[in-house]
Design a protein around this motif. Structure first.
Motif, PDB file in Angstrom:
ATOM      1  N   MET B   1       0.842  -1.222   0.000  1.00 43.26           N
ATOM      2  CA  MET B   1       0.000   0.000   0.000  1.00 43.26           C
ATOM      3  C   MET B   1       0.871   1.264   0.000  1.00 43.26           C
ATOM      4  O   MET B   1       0.745   2.120  -0.872  1.00 43.26           O
ATOM      5  N   LEU B   2       1.785   1.336   1.001  1.00 44.55           N
ATOM      6  CA  LEU B   2       2.710   2.465   1.067  1.00 44.55           C
ATOM      7  C   LEU B   2       3.580   2.480  -0.190  1.00 44.55           C
ATOM      8  O   LEU B   2       3.902   3.542  -0.736  1.00 44.55           O
ATOM      9  N   TYR B   3       3.939   1.262  -0.643  1.00 47.50           N
ATOM     10  CA  TYR B   3       4.777   1.144  -1.832  1.00 47.50           C
ATOM     11  C   TYR B   3       4.058   1.696  -3.063  1.00 47.50           C
ATOM     12  O   TYR B   3       4.637   2.401  -3.880  1.00 47.50           O
ATOM     13  N   PHE B   4       2.753   1.392  -3.168  1.00 50.22           N
ATOM     14  CA  PHE B   4       1.963   1.893  -4.289  1.00 50.22           C
ATOM     15  C   PHE B   4       1.879   3.422  -4.256  1.00 50.22           C
ATOM     16  O   PHE B   4       2.062   4.097  -5.264  1.00 50.22           O
ATOM     17  N   LEU B   5       1.616   3.970  -3.048  1.00 57.90           N
ATOM     18  CA  LEU B   5       1.539   5.430  -2.902  1.00 57.90           C
ATOM     19  C   LEU B   5       2.877   6.072  -3.243  1.00 57.90           C
ATOM     20  O   LEU B   5       2.941   7.149  -3.829  1.00 57.90           O
ATOM     21  N   ASP B   6       3.967   5.408  -2.851  1.00 59.10           N
ATOM     22  CA  ASP B   6       5.313   5.918  -3.135  1.00 59.10           C
ATOM     23  C   ASP B   6       5.534   6.036  -4.643  1.00 59.10           C
ATOM     24  O   ASP B   6       5.997   7.066  -5.146  1.00 59.10           O
ATOM     25  N   LEU B   7       5.170   4.975  -5.381  1.00 61.45           N
ATOM     26  CA  LEU B   7       5.333   5.003  -6.839  1.00 61.45           C
ATOM     27  C   LEU B   7       4.439   6.076  -7.460  1.00 61.45           C
ATOM     28  O   LEU B   7       4.853   6.792  -8.371  1.00 61.45           O
ATOM     29  N   MET B   8       3.209   6.211  -6.914  1.00 62.71           N
ATOM     30  CA  MET B   8       2.329   7.243  -7.443  1.00 62.71           C
ATOM     31  C   MET B   8       2.932   8.627  -7.211  1.00 62.71           C
ATOM     32  O   MET B   8       2.936   9.475  -8.110  1.00 62.71           O
ATOM     33  N   GLY B   9       3.458   8.848  -6.004  1.00 59.93           N
ATOM     34  CA  GLY B   9       4.100  10.127  -5.706  1.00 59.93           C
ATOM     35  C   GLY B   9       5.272  10.393  -6.636  1.00 59.93           C
ATOM     36  O   GLY B   9       5.461  11.514  -7.121  1.00 59.93           O
ATOM     37  N   THR B  10       6.062   9.358  -6.902  1.00 56.26           N
ATOM     38  CA  THR B  10       7.202   9.503  -7.808  1.00 56.26           C
ATOM     39  C   THR B  10       6.741   9.960  -9.187  1.00 56.26           C
ATOM     40  O   THR B  10       7.306  10.895  -9.772  1.00 56.26           O
ATOM     41  N   ALA B  11       5.695   9.311  -9.706  1.00 59.67           N
ATOM     42  CA  ALA B  11       5.185   9.654 -11.035  1.00 59.67           C
ATOM     43  C   ALA B  11       4.641  11.086 -11.051  1.00 59.67           C
ATOM     44  O   ALA B  11       4.901  11.848 -11.989  1.00 59.67           O
ATOM     45  N   VAL B  12       3.909  11.455 -10.006  1.00 58.40           N
ATOM     46  CA  VAL B  12       3.309  12.793  -9.956  1.00 58.40           C
ATOM     47  C   VAL B  12       4.391  13.862  -9.878  1.00 58.40           C
ATOM     48  O   VAL B  12       4.340  14.871 -10.592  1.00 58.40           O
ATOM     49  N   PHE B  13       5.381  13.648  -9.021  1.00 59.39           N
ATOM     50  CA  PHE B  13       6.467  14.615  -8.892  1.00 59.39           C
ATOM     51  C   PHE B  13       7.259  14.704 -10.195  1.00 59.39           C
ATOM     52  O   PHE B  13       7.675  15.781 -10.608  1.00 59.39           O
ATOM     53  N   ALA B  14       7.467  13.547 -10.853  1.00 59.17           N
ATOM     54  CA  ALA B  14       8.138  13.553 -12.151  1.00 59.17           C
ATOM     55  C   ALA B  14       7.358  14.431 -13.126  1.00 59.17           C
ATOM     56  O   ALA B  14       7.935  15.238 -13.863  1.00 59.17           O
ATOM     57  N   PHE B  15       6.031  14.298 -13.079  1.00 59.13           N
ATOM     58  CA  PHE B  15       5.206  15.075 -14.009  1.00 59.13           C
ATOM     59  C   PHE B  15       5.319  16.570 -13.735  1.00 59.13           C
ATOM     60  O   PHE B  15       5.324  17.377 -14.674  1.00 59.13           O
ATOM     61  N   SER B  16       5.453  16.949 -12.464  1.00 61.09           N
ATOM     62  CA  SER B  16       5.582  18.386 -12.168  1.00 61.09           C
ATOM     63  C   SER B  16       6.932  18.901 -12.682  1.00 61.09           C
ATOM     64  O   SER B  16       7.049  20.057 -13.083  1.00 61.09           O
ATOM     65  N   GLY B  17       7.946  18.032 -12.687  1.00 61.01           N
ATOM     66  CA  GLY B  17       9.216  18.403 -13.305  1.00 61.01           C
ATOM     67  C   GLY B  17       9.084  18.556 -14.805  1.00 61.01           C
ATOM     68  O   GLY B  17       9.666  19.468 -15.415  1.00 61.01           O
ATOM     69  N   ILE B  18       8.296  17.679 -15.417  1.00 60.17           N
ATOM     70  CA  ILE B  18       8.086  17.731 -16.866  1.00 60.17           C
ATOM     71  C   ILE B  18       7.412  19.049 -17.254  1.00 60.17           C
ATOM     72  O   ILE B  18       7.800  19.696 -18.231  1.00 60.17           O
ATOM     73  N   LEU B  19       6.414  19.453 -16.458  1.00 62.91           N
ATOM     74  CA  LEU B  19       5.725  20.717 -16.730  1.00 62.91           C
ATOM     75  C   LEU B  19       6.696  21.893 -16.676  1.00 62.91           C
ATOM     76  O   LEU B  19       6.669  22.784 -17.524  1.00 62.91           O
ATOM     77  N   GLN B  20       7.567  21.884 -15.664  1.00 65.40           N
ATOM     78  CA  GLN B  20       8.560  22.948 -15.529  1.00 65.40           C
ATOM     79  C   GLN B  20       9.514  22.960 -16.737  1.00 65.40           C
ATOM     80  O   GLN B  20       9.863  24.019 -17.264  1.00 65.40           O
ATOM     81  N   ALA B  21       9.938  21.777 -17.173  1.00 65.03           N
ATOM     82  CA  ALA B  21      10.841  21.670 -18.316  1.00 65.03           C
ATOM     83  C   ALA B  21      10.188  22.186 -19.598  1.00 65.03           C
ATOM     84  O   ALA B  21      10.829  22.839 -20.426  1.00 65.03           O
ATOM     85  N   ARG B  22       8.891  21.895 -19.736  1.00 64.24           N
ATOM     86  CA  ARG B  22       8.166  22.362 -20.916  1.00 64.24           C
ATOM     87  C   ARG B  22       8.095  23.877 -20.948  1.00 64.24           C
ATOM     88  O   ARG B  22       8.209  24.504 -21.996  1.00 64.24           O
ATOM     89  N   ARG B  23       7.878  24.461 -19.775  1.00 66.21           N
ATOM     90  CA  ARG B  23       7.778  25.915 -19.676  1.00 66.21           C
ATOM     91  C   ARG B  23       9.080  26.572 -20.122  1.00 66.21           C
ATOM     92  O   ARG B  23       9.093  27.656 -20.674  1.00 66.21           O
ATOM     93  N   LEU B  24      10.217  25.912 -19.850  1.00 66.84           N
ATOM     94  CA  LEU B  24      11.527  26.440 -20.214  1.00 66.84           C
ATOM     95  C   LEU B  24      11.940  25.996 -21.609  1.00 66.84           C
ATOM     96  O   LEU B  24      13.070  26.213 -22.035  1.00 66.84           O
ATOM     97  N   GLN B  25      11.023  25.331 -22.322  1.00 59.71           N
ATOM     98  CA  GLN B  25      11.281  24.846 -23.681  1.00 59.71           C
ATOM     99  C   GLN B  25      12.542  24.001 -23.769  1.00 59.71           C
ATOM    100  O   GLN B  25      13.378  24.175 -24.657  1.00 59.71           O
ATOM    101  N   MET B  26      12.700  23.108 -22.792  1.00 56.66           N
ATOM    102  CA  MET B  26      13.836  22.200 -22.817  1.00 56.66           C
ATOM    103  C   MET B  26      13.605  21.072 -23.814  1.00 56.66           C
ATOM    104  O   MET B  26      12.472  20.780 -24.190  1.00 56.66           O
TER     105      MET B  26
END
Lengths: 208, 208, 208
Positions: B1-26
């Motif tokens: 359960m905690l492991y599943f939430l951990d992976l979900m958090g990883t994916a979500v945080f990765a996505f927030s990094g992706i949004l930031q990268a897109r904004r900077l046109q990387m």
């Protein structure tokens, strides 16, 4: 041989840090710090993440000595050589350093039992990490994150190294193949994209 | 359960990094780096400080694989879903990730015998560290340092976890209480401050 | 005695982080983070590089407690004291902190068997590292890289400490000599260059 290329890469990366420090009109200490961060920053992060302790340059002081020497020599070098020739030479030397650092990073990761995707990441971190830290200190969005062909060369080299070993290849051959592939892709990128920033990761010009 | 939430958090945080990268046109590599830094940066700093070696994602390659997969999927996701719905979903998922990361950080610190104030700091570092690194690379003053309710939720969760254990509470119950408290405070902050930047730590809009 | 100076240096460096956070109009959590990063950032990087694990403040929670206390006290202090007197006091206290941190850094490096040039670098890293991290988070080119006399004092102190030990000097005497030399150079720099940024590494004014 690998050791010689490693030292050459360290000196070249240090020099790219020196150029960045000059652009920001830093003083003697700032030049030293930016040179050191660029030259050993990537390897330091790699060793920290892999748990190799202490970090490589703590037990091998020649790296720090080489960086200090590079700072001293560059004071003269920058004036002595023609601007155009120096740039071209640096660009090629930087590519050799990148290829060597990538191979060292992947090998170190595999040596502590890291899985392939982690080993490839360590190759990229070793090759590219120093330049990223340099740009963060110089308050710029890291150029590496904008110039795809630079880091892509590292990834390709890392894939070749881990792949060759996975399919039973010799360790020395795999390392040479990694260096060759990274170097060729990077040199090809330099050759075909004349308008790219001069250094790739180590350029002192801003994207306009 | 905690492991599943951990992976979900990883994916979500990765996505927030992706949004930031897109904004900077990387480019592709920049997107990958910012995704990885945001998703595993906090946990990496935590493991380094605590002396847990090697860092967690070196022995568990699924984290890096998940980040690569998130980058690939997000290429399609961003266009497929409606803008408004995606933002709201991300905001909630980010809160769940934050709560989970905080609980994991505190537990890891307590497991190596760290005192309460250090354990709470490790919870904050795990939850918030990745977003701070992301903003440093993107050359912005980290948003987390400006949006109090985000990190305050981590602190509250950490206090609840260490407090529950200190007064003899069960480990599983303490972890759940930590996640619940962090999540509730964060969701309440989202609910009451509609004008706050959409992501909290992971927002791509600038404070004007 | 050294322990007392260490705690004083921690509090002073924390306060310089607080000033920076105020300038950026950060909230309570941002103040706490910048105070902590400035006060323990240098020592943390030193311990990571040297492989001292876990990092010093994980097993000695008094450092974090002191930083929290400094944040609380500074809320009142800033208003209570006259502006001019506070600046001068801070400038001197900062010099004492710098000298102490340098000595601690060099000693810790020598204790794990690092060669002289590495030990001196560790003194500089401990003394200057926190201020560099603070400025990176505040999105400024680190002031230390522009104000030569600050870091040069660390280098001189480190050379004195390792040199004294190398030529058979007593450990306590070497440490005292290091602190004295670093402090004197730094105070002399403050005395002779009235127009230098007020804090040295910890200044909140921008170079114009």
């Amino acid at each position: 041989m690998l050791y010689f290329l490693d030292l050459m890469g360290t000196a070249v990366f240090a020099f790219s840090g020196i150029l960045q420090a000059r652009r920001l009109q830093m003083d003697g200490f700032g030049v030293l710090v930016l040179a050191a961060v660029t030259a050993i920053g990537g390897g330091t992060m790699r060793d920290l993440v892999l748990g190799v302790q202490p970090v490589f340059w703590v037990t091998e002081p020649q790296y720090l000595l080489l960086i200090v020497a590079t700072c001293v020599v560059s004071l003269f070098l920058v004036r002595a050589s023609s601007r155009h020739f120096a740039r071209k030479l640096l660009l090629w030397a930087d590519a050799v350093g990148l290829a060597t650092f990538t191979a060292i990073g992947v090998n170190k990761a595999l040596a502590v039992g890291a899985p392939p995707i982690v080993a490839i990441s360590m190759g990229v971190l070793t090759g590219v990490g120093g330049g990223v830290l340099r740009d963060v200190l110089a308050r710029e969005v890291p150029l590496v994150l904008r110039t795809e062909i630079y880091a892509t060369a590292c990834i390709a080299g890392g894939v070749v190294l881990t792949g060759t070993l996975y399919w039973g290849g010799n360790h020395h051959i795999a390392t040479l193949a990694c260096i060759a592939v990274t170097l060729l892709i990077r040199l090809a990128a330099i050759q075909w994209h004349w308008r790219l920033p001069v250094f790739g990761a180590g350029d002192e010009t801003k994207p306009s």
